[in-house]
Design a protein around this motif. Structure first.
Motif, PDB file in Angstrom:
ATOM      1  N   ALA A 168       0.836  -1.202   0.000  1.00  0.00           N
ATOM      2  CA  ALA A 168       0.000   0.000   0.000  1.00  0.00           C
ATOM      3  C   ALA A 168       0.870   1.252   0.000  1.00  0.00           C
ATOM      4  CB  ALA A 168      -0.931  -0.013   1.213  1.00  0.00           C
ATOM      5  N   GLY A 169       0.582   2.152  -0.913  1.00  0.00           N
ATOM      6  CA  GLY A 169       1.287   3.422  -0.985  1.00  0.00           C
ATOM      7  C   GLY A 169       2.644   3.379  -1.657  1.00  0.00           C
ATOM      8  N   ARG A 170       3.028   2.263  -2.289  1.00  0.00           N
ATOM      9  CA  ARG A 170       4.340   2.194  -2.922  1.00  0.00           C
ATOM     10  C   ARG A 170       4.322   2.673  -4.365  1.00  0.00           C
ATOM     11  NH1 ARG A 170       7.580  -3.276  -1.820  1.00  0.00           N
ATOM     12  NH2 ARG A 170       9.019  -2.039  -3.112  1.00  0.00           N
ATOM     13  N   PHE A 171       3.141   2.963  -4.925  1.00  0.00           N
ATOM     14  CA  PHE A 171       3.055   3.355  -6.323  1.00  0.00           C
ATOM     15  C   PHE A 171       2.370   4.712  -6.470  1.00  0.00           C
ATOM     16  CE2 PHE A 171       2.983  -1.290  -6.121  1.00  0.00           C
ATOM     17  CZ  PHE A 171       4.071  -1.597  -6.921  1.00  0.00           C
ATOM     18  N   THR A 172       2.546   5.571  -5.499  1.00  0.00           N
ATOM     19  CA  THR A 172       1.922   6.890  -5.563  1.00  0.00           C
ATOM     20  C   THR A 172       2.548   7.784  -6.634  1.00  0.00           C
ATOM     21  OG1 THR A 172       3.416   7.598  -3.795  1.00  0.00           O
ATOM     22  CG2 THR A 172       1.219   6.824  -3.159  1.00  0.00           C
ATOM     23  N   ALA A 219       7.960   2.068 -15.707  1.00  0.00           N
ATOM     24  CA  ALA A 219       8.648   1.817 -14.434  1.00  0.00           C
ATOM     25  C   ALA A 219       8.601   0.321 -14.160  1.00  0.00           C
ATOM     26  CB  ALA A 219       7.980   2.579 -13.293  1.00  0.00           C
ATOM     27  N   PRO A 220       9.728  -0.295 -13.878  1.00  0.00           N
ATOM     28  CA  PRO A 220       9.725  -1.744 -13.623  1.00  0.00           C
ATOM     29  C   PRO A 220       9.040  -2.070 -12.305  1.00  0.00           C
ATOM     30  CG  PRO A 220      11.893  -0.829 -13.185  1.00  0.00           C
ATOM     31  CD  PRO A 220      11.072   0.288 -13.761  1.00  0.00           C
ATOM     32  N   ALA A 221       8.518  -3.289 -12.239  1.00  0.00           N
ATOM     33  CA  ALA A 221       7.877  -3.747 -11.007  1.00  0.00           C
ATOM     34  C   ALA A 221       8.932  -4.005  -9.946  1.00  0.00           C
ATOM     35  CB  ALA A 221       7.079  -5.019 -11.275  1.00  0.00           C
ATOM     36  N   PRO A 222       8.621  -3.804  -8.685  1.00  0.00           N
ATOM     37  CA  PRO A 222       9.601  -4.076  -7.624  1.00  0.00           C
ATOM     38  C   PRO A 222      10.012  -5.541  -7.624  1.00  0.00           C
ATOM     39  CG  PRO A 222       7.751  -2.782  -6.785  1.00  0.00           C
ATOM     40  CD  PRO A 222       7.365  -3.226  -8.161  1.00  0.00           C
ATOM     41  N   ALA A 223      11.266  -5.768  -7.312  1.00  0.00           N
ATOM     42  CA  ALA A 223      11.787  -7.133  -7.303  1.00  0.00           C
ATOM     43  C   ALA A 223      11.153  -7.938  -6.183  1.00  0.00           C
ATOM     44  CB  ALA A 223      13.306  -7.102  -7.142  1.00  0.00           C
ATOM     45  N   GLY A 224      10.828  -9.185  -6.494  1.00  0.00           N
ATOM     46  CA  GLY A 224      10.251 -10.078  -5.509  1.00  0.00           C
ATOM     47  C   GLY A 224       8.771  -9.931  -5.293  1.00  0.00           C
ATOM     48  N   VAL A 225       8.092  -9.045  -6.039  1.00  0.00           N
ATOM     49  CA  VAL A 225       6.651  -8.849  -5.888  1.00  0.00           C
ATOM     50  C   VAL A 225       5.935  -9.741  -6.897  1.00  0.00           C
ATOM     51  CG1 VAL A 225       4.756  -7.190  -6.038  1.00  0.00           C
ATOM     52  CG2 VAL A 225       6.947  -6.494  -5.072  1.00  0.00           C
ATOM     53  N   PRO A 226       5.008 -10.588  -6.479  1.00  0.00           N
ATOM     54  CA  PRO A 226       4.263 -11.403  -7.439  1.00  0.00           C
ATOM     55  C   PRO A 226       3.477 -10.536  -8.416  1.00  0.00           C
ATOM     56  CG  PRO A 226       3.972 -12.222  -5.204  1.00  0.00           C
ATOM     57  CD  PRO A 226       4.658 -10.896  -5.089  1.00  0.00           C
ATOM     58  N   HIS A 236      -5.417  -0.548  -7.245  1.00  0.00           N
ATOM     59  CA  HIS A 236      -5.837   0.170  -6.040  1.00  0.00           C
ATOM     60  C   HIS A 236      -5.354   1.613  -6.063  1.00  0.00           C
ATOM     61  CE1 HIS A 236      -5.631   1.352  -1.755  1.00  0.00           C
ATOM     62  NE2 HIS A 236      -6.769   0.696  -1.690  1.00  0.00           N
ATOM     63  N   GLU A 237      -4.172   1.848  -6.570  1.00  0.00           N
ATOM     64  CA  GLU A 237      -3.665   3.213  -6.678  1.00  0.00           C
ATOM     65  C   GLU A 237      -4.495   4.023  -7.656  1.00  0.00           C
ATOM     66  OE1 GLU A 237      -1.582   6.651  -6.293  1.00  0.00           O
ATOM     67  OE2 GLU A 237      -1.513   4.873  -5.009  1.00  0.00           O
ATOM     68  N   ARG A 238      -4.879   3.410  -8.764  1.00  0.00           N
ATOM     69  CA  ARG A 238      -5.701   4.137  -9.729  1.00  0.00           C
ATOM     70  C   ARG A 238      -7.079   4.451  -9.145  1.00  0.00           C
ATOM     71  NH1 ARG A 238      -9.397   2.472 -14.664  1.00  0.00           N
ATOM     72  NH2 ARG A 238      -9.288   4.378 -15.865  1.00  0.00           N
ATOM     73  N   GLN A 239      -7.667   3.517  -8.429  1.00  0.00           N
ATOM     74  CA  GLN A 239      -8.954   3.771  -7.798  1.00  0.00           C
ATOM     75  C   GLN A 239      -8.853   4.878  -6.755  1.00  0.00           C
ATOM     76  OE1 GLN A 239     -10.123  -0.053  -6.301  1.00  0.00           O
ATOM     77  NE2 GLN A 239     -10.894  -0.784  -8.259  1.00  0.00           N
ATOM     78  N   SER A 240      -7.762   4.924  -6.039  1.00  0.00           N
ATOM     79  CA  SER A 240      -7.577   5.982  -5.050  1.00  0.00           C
ATOM     80  C   SER A 240      -7.486   7.351  -5.728  1.00  0.00           C
ATOM     81  CB  SER A 240      -6.319   5.716  -4.224  1.00  0.00           C
ATOM     82  OG  SER A 240      -6.401   4.475  -3.550  1.00  0.00           O
TER      83      SER A 240
END
Length: 305
Positions: A168-172, A219-226, A236-240
């Motif tokens: 949560a909040g990592r893609f603002t 922007a690449p996806a964070p490493a280790g994130v499914p 969720h970020e877009r909905q916010s």
């Protein structure tokens, strides 16, 4: 669902009515028509009592054709395919291309209905409706019409599962302006149905959608994130963001304080505060030495005893 294609190559998703709902609508219509026919026949029996038998028979036949054939045709023509029974059951008669019916369509359906419904007690209509893939009776086949369902239960909207709390909040700061609506819809459909898919198929779809999303955002996806968790967090970020825009549509943004000056609206031009002339520091005043205060001298006046 019946996918009918019009002349403009538009696919119409119509829901044909089946035998139970059509039979119920026909029964309601026949009850109303026969009730009206009975009332009219009673009135005609008293009004034509002085006529001979041939005239009475002609009046009876004319009233039968008028009430049981002419009235249904007139009602379907004027209401564009919605009789009383069909209105109660949520049905409508339309053309094969989805358009409203006209007088000729209602005339053919009404003429064939006399043979299908009262004459054969509805057996021919039931057999034809069961054989037809769209539930049409012979009157619909000859008239080029179709009975559809108008009141369709609304589909339950599936909610997108929330992302993991640690995302949560990592893609603002992610730029989502280049992501098309088609990709958002595909991601949403996958997230709402991923529990119904085979694990391997779902993982492959999530990886492909995540790659498309990364290509659009840059922007690449964070490493280790499914991949599925990454899609949940971005949606969720877009909905916010959409919710934030919806709750303050075009209104003034909150002021942001600027160091050394007054508040400046967010998004507006930043104006530097006017220069302030420096003021020399004022040294504290020197302490004043206390002076002796002499008491006033007493005069020669003495108050009376």
């Amino acid at each position: 669902m019946s996918d009918l294609v019009t002349g403009d190559a538009v696919v119409l998703g119509l829901r044909p009515a089946r035998l139970p709902s059509r039979a119920l609508a026909i029964v309601l219509d026949l009850l109303v028509y026969f009730t009206g026919y009975t009332v009219i026949m009673i009135g005609l029996a008293y009004s034509t009592a002085s006529l001979d038998e041939a005239a009475q028979a002609a009046v009876m036949v004319a009233s039968f054709v008028l009430v049981l054939v002419g009235v249904p045709i007139a009602i379907e023509t004027l209401s564009h395919g919605r009789s009383l029974g069909k209105l109660a059951c949520g049905l409508r008669v339309v053309r094969d291309d989805g358009g409203p019916i006209r007088f000729r369509h209602a005339l053919v359906r009404g003429a064939m209905g006399v043979v299908e419904l009262p004459a054969t007690l509805g057996s021919v209509a039931c057999i034809a409706s069961l054989v037809s893939s769209r539930g049409r009776r012979l009157g619909d086949v000859f008239a080029g019409t179709l009975v559809i369902r108008e009141r369709v239960p609304a589909a339950r909207v599936m909610q997108v599962p929330p992302p993991p709390p640690w995302l949560a909040g990592r893609f603002t700061t992610l730029d989502l302006s280049a992501v098309p609506e088609g990709l958002w819809m595909a991601i949403r459909q996958y997230l709402t149905r991923m529990n119904q898919l085979d694990p391997q198929v779902g993982a492959a779809m999530a990886a492909r959608l995540a790659d498309d999303l990364v290509a659009r955002t840059g922007a690449p996806a964070p490493a280790g994130v499914p991949a599925a968790a990454f899609l949940m967090a971005v949606v969720h970020e877009r909905q916010s963001r959409d919710a934030a825009r919806a709750f303050r549509p075009g209104g003034p943004a909150a002021p942001v304080p600027v160091a050394g000056g007054g508040p400046v609206p967010v998004g507006g031009p930043v104006v530097a505060p006017p220069p302030v002339a420096p003021v020399a520091p004022v040294s504290p005043a020197a302490p004043v030495a206390p002076t002796d205060v002499q008491a006033p001298r007493s005069g020669g006046f003495a108050p009376p005893a």
